[in-house]
Write a protein that holds these residues in place. Structure first.
Motif: not given
Length: 191
Positions: A1-4, A13-18, A111-114, A166-169
């Motif tokens: 897994x990648x870091x935030x 710190x950010x997290x992007x829902x995909x 609208x949840x993705x993004x 919902x957060x790939x990688x």
């Protein structure tokens, strides 16, 4: 897994829902929001209004039944029209409420993705096409974590959910742990 992902905002710190939320994830989220809302002052008033509404509805039903009994011997067609109209009125009110819930749920899921979640030095932010909402660490009333999600009430009426699948990688576990730690720290610091 990648870091935030580090945000351009200093110390954030950010997290992007995909991925989109599933219907069951959305139901769980809405259950938690309703449960928290019901415990607050606005929720209590809403409950009182709901009880009054049901009392009025019951009184209306009794009135229709009494009118039906009075009208049936003299004008049976009019009596049945009254009953059918009352039933249609109740069905319409119930249907409008369910339709509003359905439309709202589809709108939120669509609208949840993004959505971007940010841990900032002074609070937690959710940015999506639906809106930009922020809760400050000291004033956020609740944060609940499970294996599947992190649920955050940003205020008494605005909630946010991180569905961990919902957060790939991205390193969702580290992000959630950091959010929980900052929230706990802010809750224990005296005012």
């Amino acid at each position: 897994m990648g870091a935030a992902i580090e945000s351009p905002v200093a110390g954030a710190l950010e997290l992007h829902q995909v991925c989109e939320m599933t219907a069951s994830e959305h139901r769980d989220f809405m259950r938690l929001v309703r449960k928290h809302y019901a415990l607050g002052p606005a929720g209590r008033w809403n409950s009182v209004i709901g009880v009054v509404w049901w009392i009025v509805a019951f009184w209306f039903a009794l009135s229709v039944a009494a009118s039906f009994e009075s009208l049936r011997p003299m004008a049976p067609d009019l009596a049945w029209q009254l009953v059918i109209t009352a039933i249609a009125c109740y069905a319409l009110l119930f249907g409008i409420g369910r339709m509003n819930d359905f439309i709202r749920a589809r709108h939120i899921r669509r609208r949840a993705a993004g959505t971007t979640f940010l841990i900032e030095p002074d609070g937690f932010r959710t940015k999506s096409p639906f809106g930009d909402f922020k809760g400050f660490w000291r004033s956020m009333p609740i944060m609940v974590e499970s294996d599947q999600y992190l649920f955050v009430m940003l205020s008494d009426t605005i909630g946010s959910i991180i569905v961990k699948s919902s957060f790939d990688g991205q390193d969702v576990a580290a992000f959630c742990a950091e959010a929980r730690q900052r929230w706990r720290t802010a809750q224990t610091v005296p005012a």
